[in-house]
Design a protein around this motif. Structure first.
Motif, short mmCIF file in Angstrom:
data_model
loop_
_atom_site.label_atom_id
_atom_site.label_comp_id
_atom_site.label_asym_id
_atom_site.label_seq_id
_atom_site.Cartn_x
_atom_site.Cartn_y
_atom_site.Cartn_z
N TYR A 42 -40.48 47.16 12.29
CA TYR A 42 -41.42 47.32 11.18
C TYR A 42 -40.66 47.47 9.86
O TYR A 42 -40.97 46.82 8.87
N ILE A 46 -40.70 44.81 6.66
CA ILE A 46 -41.10 45.20 5.30
C ILE A 46 -40.02 44.82 4.30
O ILE A 46 -40.30 44.24 3.24
N LYS A 52 -41.94 47.42 -0.32
CA LYS A 52 -41.21 48.66 -0.54
C LYS A 52 -41.35 49.63 0.63
O LYS A 52 -42.44 49.79 1.18
N GLU A 54 -41.65 53.37 1.65
CA GLU A 54 -42.15 54.56 0.97
C GLU A 54 -41.70 55.82 1.70
O GLU A 54 -41.33 55.76 2.87
N PRO A 55 -41.75 56.98 1.01
CA PRO A 55 -41.12 58.20 1.54
C PRO A 55 -41.48 58.56 2.98
O PRO A 55 -40.64 59.01 3.74
N ASP A 57 -42.44 56.58 5.40
CA ASP A 57 -42.16 55.54 6.39
C ASP A 57 -40.94 55.93 7.24
O ASP A 57 -40.04 56.62 6.77
N ARG A 182 -39.36 52.19 -8.69
CA ARG A 182 -40.29 52.56 -9.77
C ARG A 182 -39.59 53.39 -10.85
O ARG A 182 -39.85 53.21 -12.04
N ARG B 12 -52.62 55.59 -2.92
CA ARG B 12 -51.64 54.54 -3.15
C ARG B 12 -52.33 53.23 -2.76
O ARG B 12 -52.64 53.01 -1.59
N ARG B 15 -48.66 49.28 -0.73
CA ARG B 15 -47.25 49.61 -0.56
C ARG B 15 -46.47 49.11 -1.78
O ARG B 15 -46.67 47.97 -2.20
N GLY B 16 -45.64 49.96 -2.36
CA GLY B 16 -44.87 49.56 -3.53
C GLY B 16 -45.41 50.14 -4.82
O GLY B 16 -44.70 50.21 -5.81
#
Lengths: 357, 93
Positions: A42, A46, A52, A54-55, A57, A182, B12, B15-16
């Motif tokens: 997975y 991605i 992205k 993310e925290p 994941d 970001r 959110r 994703r991203g």
């Protein structure tokens, strides 16, 4: 189209805008990337889909570790980087220059904070990172261990040091870790003024009196090679690069970024009418790039190991600021604790008084 | 009667992207708030991640003080790149 920051004539802000657009486009494709499978599959899907992480994941431990190291080092660089320029705030040649320099150093503090916050999404604490900086377990950019000897150095830092940082950082706007990407988009947008104000200082000096011109040239002479060294060791000696590229934390190799920086600077130096201190700098028609003299990588390693001109001073200042600021943090915590007690235990007298009113 | 607390909801969208505030709701605890937020704010797959925060935990700037609070940034045009003149012919700046 992604990652094609190279070979274009785009301004910094255009490149950042492109990165932001790419992030939004990838986000819009969400769902197509991967169906739930093995954690590693997975994660790989991605990253492969330019989306992205993310925290919350799942991510490989080494990915997390690499990000913490890189983001922390980046944050430390912003914070330590306030010192060489801060040195000139009280001696800026005009109120305008002083206000600009204050704003710039203030930005560096803000950038440090964004980055520490991004690192904290990976499960580390800022206090621990600060400790690791102060006791030397984590590094910061070698460039900030050089002294700022004249006002022109503030110009050279803006043009060359911030310029090199930007070449490094624009691709990080496309980093696979969401909070870092970001934060970098925000930082790069703000960075644009830093580079321009430096360039303007040098341009003004280079077109001023002969003494001012000499000062500008001297600053460029001293900052050129340390700026080239900011891109790190040559690709053949770079230890972290390959895996970081595979994870899309890093997009271009050290040498590719260095070459891009050189190509940009030659043109910008000609407009300044200042010389880059490299007699072997010449355009190679076949490669389409400038040939240039490599920086002294032994010096780079010595500076990274702690033996640059200002390493001890920089860390001593940081440690002193941390120690001398302790009472402020303690007082703030004591004040907050006192007030939360007041809120939690409504004082009967006060209530009584209010009720009586 | 179960005391019902106010929660602010952040979603959110994809994703991203960062979480953004979408609204609020009442719930007795965080777990229920999260489930309710899913039902209220992401019925049409508007999000991939939700945060719920007790509304009382949010400290907001005061509208009355808006001017005094934000004014200090108003006269600092030099924080913008457009303040600086880029000489003719200088690229990539």
């Amino acid at each position: 189209m992604y990652g094609n920051d190279f070979g274009t004539d785009q301004s910094l802000l255009d490149q950042v805008a492109d990165a932001e657009r790419a992030l939004n486009e990838a986000a819009a494709r969400d769902g197509g990337a991967a169906e739930a499978g093995e954690e590693q599959d997975y994660f790989d899907a991605i990253v492969a889909a330019e989306q992205k992480i993310e925290p919350r994941d799942w991510m490989p431990d080494a990915y997390r570790k690499t990000l913490v190291r890189q983001i922390a080092q980046h944050a430390h660089s912003e914070i330590i980087g306030m010192q060489p320029e801060g040195n000139w705030i009280s001696r800026a040649p005009s109120l305008k220059r002083k206000a600009i320099l204050l704003a710039k150093v203030q930005d560096e503090a803000g950038h440090g904070l964004y980055l520490y916050a991004a690192a904290e999404t990976l499960g580390v604490h800022r206090d621990d990172l600060v400790d690791m900086l102060i006791d030397g377990r984590q590094k910061y950019s070698s460039i900030f261990n050089y002294p700022t000897l004249s006002w022109a150095d503030v110009g050279a830092i803006g043009w060359l040091v911030d310029g090199a940082a930007i070449v490094n950082q624009v691709p990080l706007c496309r980093c696979s870790y969401g909070p870092y990407a970001r934060a970098m988009i925000r930082i790069c947008k703000e960075e644009s003024f830093h580079q321009r104000q430096g360039y303007e200082i040098l341009y003004t000096l280079a077109h001023g009196t002969p003494a001012q011109r000499r000062m500008a040239q001297d600053a460029v002479d001293r900052w050129w090679y340390p700026s080239l060294a900011m891109f790190g060791p040559p690709d053949t000696d770079s230890t972290h690069s390959e895996q970081s590229m595979a994870w899309k934390i890093k997009r271009f190799s050290n040498d590719d970024l260095r070459q891009r920086f050189v190509d940009m600077c030659v043109q910008q130096a000609s407009v300044l009418t200042l010389d880059l201190p490299d007699p072997d700098l010449r355009f190679d028609e076949a490669r389409g790039h400038y040939d240039y003299t490599q920086p002294d990588y032994d010096e780079l390693m010595a500076v990274i190991k702690g033996n640059g001109p200002c390493n001890r001073e920089r860390i001593a200042n940081r440690r002193r600021a941390q120690d001398e600021g302790a009472w402020v943090r303690e007082a703030a915590a004591a004040y907050a604790a006192k007030h939360s007690r007041v809120r939690q235990e409504p004082a009967t007298e006060v209530d009584g008084a209010m009720a009586a009113v | 009667m179960v005391a019902s607390q106010l929660w602010e909801v952040f979603v959110r969208p994809r994703r991203g992207l960062a979480h953004t505030h979408v609204g609020s709701l009442h719930a007795p605890d965080a777990e229920v708030a999260l489930r309710n937020a899913r039902d209220v704010y992401t019925r049409r797959q508007e999000g991939v991640s939700i945060w719920v925060v007790p509304a009382g935990a949010i400290t907001a700037s005061s509208p009355d003080e808006k001017d005094a609070f934000f004014d200090p940034a108003a006269d600092k045009v030099y924080r913008h790149p457009t303040f600086y003149e880029v000489p003719e012919g200088a690229g990539h700046l």
